[in-house]
Scaffold this motif. Structure first.
Motif, PDB file in Angstrom:
ATOM      1  N   VAL A  25       0.860  -1.177   0.000  1.00  0.00           N
ATOM      2  CA  VAL A  25       0.000   0.000   0.000  1.00  0.00           C
ATOM      3  C   VAL A  25       0.900   1.231   0.000  1.00  0.00           C
ATOM      4  CG1 VAL A  25      -1.815   1.253   1.215  1.00  0.00           C
ATOM      5  CG2 VAL A  25      -1.727  -1.253   1.363  1.00  0.00           C
ATOM      6  N   TYR A  26       0.672   2.133  -0.951  1.00  0.00           N
ATOM      7  CA  TYR A  26       1.470   3.361  -0.954  1.00  0.00           C
ATOM      8  C   TYR A  26       0.568   4.581  -1.056  1.00  0.00           C
ATOM      9  CZ  TYR A  26       1.045   3.169  -6.080  1.00  0.00           C
ATOM     10  OH  TYR A  26       0.572   3.114  -7.363  1.00  0.00           O
ATOM     11  N   TYR A  27       1.065   5.685  -0.501  1.00  0.00           N
ATOM     12  CA  TYR A  27       0.308   6.934  -0.408  1.00  0.00           C
ATOM     13  C   TYR A  27       1.272   8.037  -0.020  1.00  0.00           C
ATOM     14  CZ  TYR A  27       0.650   5.317   4.373  1.00  0.00           C
ATOM     15  OH  TYR A  27       1.148   4.837   5.563  1.00  0.00           O
ATOM     16  N   ARG A  28       0.781   9.275  -0.046  1.00  0.00           N
ATOM     17  CA  ARG A  28       1.606  10.428   0.305  1.00  0.00           C
ATOM     18  C   ARG A  28       1.167  11.028   1.637  1.00  0.00           C
ATOM     19  NH1 ARG A  28       2.851  14.318  -4.416  1.00  0.00           N
ATOM     20  NH2 ARG A  28       0.996  15.290  -3.608  1.00  0.00           N
ATOM     21  N   VAL A  29       2.153  11.540   2.360  1.00  0.00           N
ATOM     22  CA  VAL A  29       1.923  12.204   3.647  1.00  0.00           C
ATOM     23  C   VAL A  29       2.624  13.557   3.592  1.00  0.00           C
ATOM     24  CG1 VAL A  29       2.408  12.100   6.136  1.00  0.00           C
ATOM     25  CG2 VAL A  29       1.805  10.010   4.896  1.00  0.00           C
ATOM     26  N   ALA A  34       4.148  14.130   9.125  1.00  0.00           N
ATOM     27  CA  ALA A  34       4.834  12.843   9.094  1.00  0.00           C
ATOM     28  C   ALA A  34       5.031  12.243  10.486  1.00  0.00           C
ATOM     29  CB  ALA A  34       6.171  12.969   8.373  1.00  0.00           C
ATOM     30  N   ALA A  35       5.416  13.037  11.460  1.00  0.00           N
ATOM     31  CA  ALA A  35       5.653  12.506  12.808  1.00  0.00           C
ATOM     32  C   ALA A  35       4.355  11.985  13.423  1.00  0.00           C
ATOM     33  CB  ALA A  35       6.281  13.577  13.702  1.00  0.00           C
ATOM     34  N   GLN A  63       6.022  13.198   1.534  1.00  0.00           N
ATOM     35  CA  GLN A  63       6.757  11.944   1.582  1.00  0.00           C
ATOM     36  C   GLN A  63       5.842  10.874   1.000  1.00  0.00           C
ATOM     37  OE1 GLN A  63       7.773  11.156   5.673  1.00  0.00           O
ATOM     38  NE2 GLN A  63       9.245  12.816   5.768  1.00  0.00           N
ATOM     39  N   THR A  64       6.404   9.942   0.245  1.00  0.00           N
ATOM     40  CA  THR A  64       5.634   8.798  -0.225  1.00  0.00           C
ATOM     41  C   THR A  64       6.003   7.613   0.643  1.00  0.00           C
ATOM     42  OG1 THR A  64       5.599   9.641  -2.481  1.00  0.00           O
ATOM     43  CG2 THR A  64       5.112   7.296  -2.184  1.00  0.00           C
ATOM     44  N   TRP A  65       4.986   7.026   1.260  1.00  0.00           N
ATOM     45  CA  TRP A  65       5.180   5.895   2.164  1.00  0.00           C
ATOM     46  C   TRP A  65       4.641   4.627   1.531  1.00  0.00           C
ATOM     47  CZ3 TRP A  65       3.583   7.557   7.804  1.00  0.00           C
ATOM     48  CH2 TRP A  65       4.427   8.572   8.242  1.00  0.00           C
ATOM     49  N   MET A  66       5.235   3.505   1.897  1.00  0.00           N
ATOM     50  CA  MET A  66       4.742   2.203   1.479  1.00  0.00           C
ATOM     51  C   MET A  66       4.668   1.291   2.691  1.00  0.00           C
ATOM     52  SD  MET A  66       5.368  -0.639  -1.386  1.00  0.00           S
ATOM     53  CE  MET A  66       5.341   0.549  -2.596  1.00  0.00           C
ATOM     54  N   GLU A  67       3.496   0.677   2.848  1.00  0.00           N
ATOM     55  CA  GLU A  67       3.300  -0.346   3.876  1.00  0.00           C
ATOM     56  C   GLU A  67       3.398  -1.696   3.186  1.00  0.00           C
ATOM     57  OE1 GLU A  67      -0.659   0.509   5.159  1.00  0.00           O
ATOM     58  OE2 GLU A  67      -0.141   2.538   5.741  1.00  0.00           O
ATOM     59  N   ILE A  68       4.063  -2.653   3.829  1.00  0.00           N
ATOM     60  CA  ILE A  68       4.181  -3.996   3.278  1.00  0.00           C
ATOM     61  C   ILE A  68       3.608  -4.984   4.289  1.00  0.00           C
ATOM     62  CG2 ILE A  68       5.728  -5.789   2.432  1.00  0.00           C
ATOM     63  CD1 ILE A  68       7.664  -3.552   1.636  1.00  0.00           C
ATOM     64  N   GLN A  92      -2.570  12.012   1.900  1.00  0.00           N
ATOM     65  CA  GLN A  92      -2.886  13.046   0.915  1.00  0.00           C
ATOM     66  C   GLN A  92      -3.218  12.343  -0.400  1.00  0.00           C
ATOM     67  OE1 GLN A  92      -2.841  16.416   1.805  1.00  0.00           O
ATOM     68  NE2 GLN A  92      -2.566  15.520   3.824  1.00  0.00           N
ATOM     69  N   GLY A  93      -4.481  12.249  -0.708  1.00  0.00           N
ATOM     70  CA  GLY A  93      -4.897  11.518  -1.893  1.00  0.00           C
ATOM     71  C   GLY A  93      -5.181  10.069  -1.547  1.00  0.00           C
ATOM     72  N   PRO A  94      -5.320   9.231  -2.574  1.00  0.00           N
ATOM     73  CA  PRO A  94      -5.719   7.841  -2.331  1.00  0.00           C
ATOM     74  C   PRO A  94      -4.588   6.981  -1.800  1.00  0.00           C
ATOM     75  CG  PRO A  94      -5.364   8.183  -4.661  1.00  0.00           C
ATOM     76  CD  PRO A  94      -5.239   9.531  -4.004  1.00  0.00           C
ATOM     77  N   ARG A  95      -4.979   5.919  -1.104  1.00  0.00           N
ATOM     78  CA  ARG A  95      -4.076   4.828  -0.722  1.00  0.00           C
ATOM     79  C   ARG A  95      -4.178   3.821  -1.863  1.00  0.00           C
ATOM     80  NH1 ARG A  95      -2.653   3.772   4.646  1.00  0.00           N
ATOM     81  NH2 ARG A  95      -3.034   1.568   4.339  1.00  0.00           N
ATOM     82  N   HIS A  96      -3.063   3.494  -2.467  1.00  0.00           N
ATOM     83  CA  HIS A  96      -3.041   2.554  -3.586  1.00  0.00           C
ATOM     84  C   HIS A  96      -2.671   1.169  -3.044  1.00  0.00           C
ATOM     85  CE1 HIS A  96      -3.116   5.942  -6.409  1.00  0.00           C
ATOM     86  NE2 HIS A  96      -2.295   6.525  -5.550  1.00  0.00           N
ATOM     87  N   ARG A  97      -3.535   0.185  -3.263  1.00  0.00           N
ATOM     88  CA  ARG A  97      -3.315  -1.183  -2.774  1.00  0.00           C
ATOM     89  C   ARG A  97      -2.993  -2.088  -3.953  1.00  0.00           C
ATOM     90  NH1 ARG A  97      -8.027  -3.605  -0.627  1.00  0.00           N
ATOM     91  NH2 ARG A  97      -6.777  -4.786   0.816  1.00  0.00           N
TER      92      ARG A  97
END
Length: 110
Positions: A25-29, A34-35, A63-68, A92-97
């Motif tokens: 899952v990736y998305y922007r923060v 961020a903290a 920042q672009t984050w990715m959850e695995i 910020q915007g959609p979470r892409h799965r």
């Protein structure tokens, strides 16, 4: 509230016939949040083997984050739903799965 874009084929995540699916899952923060977003992630994932990565870029605002979510996590879909709810104020915007299944084991494992 953020939207979720799901790029996995139907019936792959969380089904017994799926060969150890992994959920990405990736998305922007926003940098200023961020903290707080990381604290929400860590609180929600306490004790769960979920990885959080940050893309290496030089965006001064986001920042672009990715959850695995990968084995041995048993309820990846449930855990991801809880994380999505906790991070909704920060995404910020959609979470892409996206869901992937392994085609082969680790290279050079011995």
């Amino acid at each position: 509230m953020s939207a979720v874009t799901d790029h996995g084929p139907p019936g792959t995540a969380g089904t017994p016939e799926a060969s150890s699916p992994e959920l990405y899952v990736y998305y922007r923060v926003h940098m200023d949040q961020a903290a707080a977003a990381r604290a929400a992630f860590e609180t929600t994932c306490a004790g769960q083997p979920v990885r959080l990565l940050q893309r290496r870029d030089h965006d001064p605002v986001f920042q672009t984050w990715m959850e695995i979510y990968a084995p041995p996590l048993n309820d990846a879909i449930g855990v991801e739903a809880r994380v999505a709810a906790a991070l909704a104020p920060f995404a910020q915007g959609p979470r892409h799965r996206e869901v992937f299944a392994a085609l082969a084991g680790p290279v050079g494992g011995g």
